[in-house]
Design a protein around this motif. Structure first.
Motif, mmCIF file in Angstrom:
data_model
loop_
_atom_site.group_PDB
_atom_site.id
_atom_site.type_symbol
_atom_site.label_atom_id
_atom_site.label_comp_id
_atom_site.label_asym_id
_atom_site.label_seq_id
_atom_site.Cartn_x
_atom_site.Cartn_y
_atom_site.Cartn_z
ATOM 1 N N LEU A 204 0.835 -1.205 0.000
ATOM 2 C CA LEU A 204 0.000 0.000 0.000
ATOM 3 C C LEU A 204 0.867 1.251 0.000
ATOM 4 O O LEU A 204 0.562 2.234 -0.685
ATOM 5 C CB LEU A 204 -0.923 -0.011 1.218
ATOM 6 N N ALA A 205 1.970 1.210 0.752
ATOM 7 C CA ALA A 205 2.874 2.358 0.796
ATOM 8 C C ALA A 205 3.573 2.575 -0.543
ATOM 9 O O ALA A 205 3.792 3.711 -0.968
ATOM 10 C CB ALA A 205 3.903 2.160 1.907
ATOM 11 N N VAL A 206 3.928 1.476 -1.218
ATOM 12 C CA VAL A 206 4.638 1.579 -2.494
ATOM 13 C C VAL A 206 3.691 1.964 -3.627
ATOM 14 O O VAL A 206 3.993 2.853 -4.432
ATOM 15 C CB VAL A 206 5.348 0.251 -2.830
ATOM 16 N N ILE A 207 2.550 1.288 -3.685
ATOM 17 C CA ILE A 207 1.616 1.475 -4.803
ATOM 18 C C ILE A 207 0.732 2.704 -4.602
ATOM 19 O O ILE A 207 0.398 3.406 -5.545
ATOM 20 C CB ILE A 207 0.728 0.220 -4.965
ATOM 21 N N GLY A 208 0.365 2.938 -3.352
ATOM 22 C CA GLY A 208 -0.639 3.948 -3.056
ATOM 23 C C GLY A 208 -2.005 3.303 -2.908
ATOM 24 O O GLY A 208 -2.146 2.078 -2.994
ATOM 25 N N VAL A 209 -3.018 4.110 -2.703
ATOM 26 C CA VAL A 209 -4.376 3.599 -2.507
ATOM 27 C C VAL A 209 -4.999 3.312 -3.872
ATOM 28 O O VAL A 209 -5.402 4.220 -4.598
ATOM 29 C CB VAL A 209 -5.234 4.603 -1.719
#
Length: 241
Positions: A204-209
């Protein structure tokens, strides 16, 4: 620097268009929907002798973690897919065209291959943890399925060869690493969903929401909560007896 080695053009020049549809169908052995149905079916029909429910839950948790890892790496590397496909969807008539679009095409980033990671993890873990026939037979079947899935990704033109090789290597390393980690704990299924939840947070931190990142983290968290609930129920039943 390109990841291609010129192999796809040679493949494309000798294969008939009908092969594209067959490859598109075979590639589903490594697709999320298929492995999801497979694991749900194994859990539903488990008899705890040949197919142990806890083992199936462990495989499910680790598979979710592997998907999160593959997605995070795709967005970390942001490497494109090959520009050429084996067949165009409009080459197929009638209802075959949407079927091919759904099964034989892909978007997003190309490295590493998610299908290679998923198939290596799912079938490798099933070979590792189930008791069907002999270990050699199970690993042989798993290797054959993984090889088929990887080959279809290259033949369809949705991945370079290095994408599937890296995906399979990543999946194998993940299977080996999690086997050691889970051998140190008593409740492998809960630990597997704990690993998946941790990877889901990183993804989630790498890809985003995005729908994918939220779905992966949400599924991992629900699985972890379910395992913890079952563990508390079993502990309460044991203390009551």
């Amino acid at each position: 620097m390109t990841r291609g080695i010129g192999a796809f053009d040679a493949i494309e020049s000798v294969l008939p268009d009908a092969v594209a549809l067959l490859a598109a169908l075979a590639t589903q052995l490594g697709d999320v929907w298929f492995v999801g149905v497979l694991l749900v079916g194994l859990h539903w029909y488990a008899d705890d002798e040949i197919v142990d429910r806890n083992a199936v839950m462990t495989v499910a948790g680790l598979t979710i973690g592997a998907l999160g890892l593959a997605f995070a790496l795709k967005y970390a590397f942001t490497l494109p897919r090959p520009p050429t496909r084996l067949a165009r969807p409009d080459q197929f008539p009638g209802l075959v065209e949407p079927l091919y679009v759904a099964t034989g095409t892909a978007s997003s980033y190309g490295f590493p291959s998610g299908h290679a990671v998923t198939s290596t993890v799912v079938y490798g873990l099933l070979a590792q943890r189930l008791s069907v026939r002999t270990r050699r037979w199970r690993y042989g079947v798993a290797a054959a399925i993984v090889t088929l899935v990887c080959a279809t990704r290259v033949v369809l033109g949705v991945h370079y060869l290095v994408d599937v090789v890296a995906g399979a290597a990543l999946g194998a390393a993940y299977v080996a690493g999690t086997w050691y980690a889970l051998s140190q704990v008593d409740d492998a299924a809960t630990a597997a969903f704990g690993i998946a939840t941790g990877i889901g947070v990183v993804a989630l931190a790498v890809i985003g929401v995005t729908p994918d990142s939220v779905a992966l983290l949400g599924t991992a968290f629900v699985g972890l909560a379910w395992c913890l609930g079952m563990r508390r129920r079993d502990a309460a039943a044991a203390s009551a007896s």
